[in-house]
Design an enzyme around this catalytic site. Structure first.
Site, mmCIF file in Angstrom:
data_model
loop_
_atom_site.group_PDB
_atom_site.id
_atom_site.type_symbol
_atom_site.label_atom_id
_atom_site.label_comp_id
_atom_site.label_asym_id
_atom_site.label_seq_id
_atom_site.Cartn_x
_atom_site.Cartn_y
_atom_site.Cartn_z
ATOM 1 N N CYS A 299 1.036 -1.062 0.132
ATOM 2 C CA CYS A 299 0.171 0.005 0.090
ATOM 3 C C CYS A 299 1.061 1.160 0.034
ATOM 4 O O CYS A 299 1.517 1.519 1.088
ATOM 5 C CB CYS A 299 -0.925 -0.228 1.268
ATOM 6 S SG CYS A 299 -1.783 1.507 1.713
ATOM 7 N N CYS B 214 0.226 3.566 2.905
ATOM 8 C CA CYS B 214 0.676 3.100 4.252
ATOM 9 C C CYS B 214 2.164 3.528 4.061
ATOM 10 O O CYS B 214 2.511 3.974 5.324
ATOM 11 C CB CYS B 214 0.548 1.653 4.188
ATOM 12 S SG CYS B 214 -1.261 1.001 4.395
#
Length: 103
Positions: A29, A32
């Site tokens: 991600c 993230c």
């Protein structure tokens, strides 16, 4: 910087944390990874905080238990309890505001 938690030690570690931040992340991600950089900057301002992370794909039961539906979800820990959370990417100033406003 981050201590990675699993279902086996999650409750114990969170319960023993007086002040900290927890992020639910996914390995691939991009948001993230950016949020982790924000937390690294925030940790420089708040060296007394503990920082934890949980892989939301590997620890789905933990994520469901605390209401983390999608990564990145950042949670505030105070007095051994999760007292605030926010999903998505935000900047260090917003992180400080979230931490300070969570009770």
């Amino acid at each position: 910087m981050f201590t990675q938690l699993t279902g086996a030690d999650f409750d114990e570690k969170i319960g023993a944390t007086e002040a900290g931040v927890l992020i639910f992340f996914k390995k691939l991600c991009p948001h993230c990874k950016n949020m982790e950089k924000v937390l690294e900057k925030f940790s420089a301002q708040r060296p007394n905080l503990a920082f934890f992370n949980v892989d939301i794909e590997e620890e789905t039961e933990v994520a469901q238990k605390v209401g983390a539906e999608r990564p990145p979800t950042t949670m505030i820990i105070k007095g051994g309890k999760i007292v605030g959370q926010r999903t998505g990417l935000f900047n260090p100033k917003e992180m400080a505001a979230l931490y300070d406003s969570s009770n």
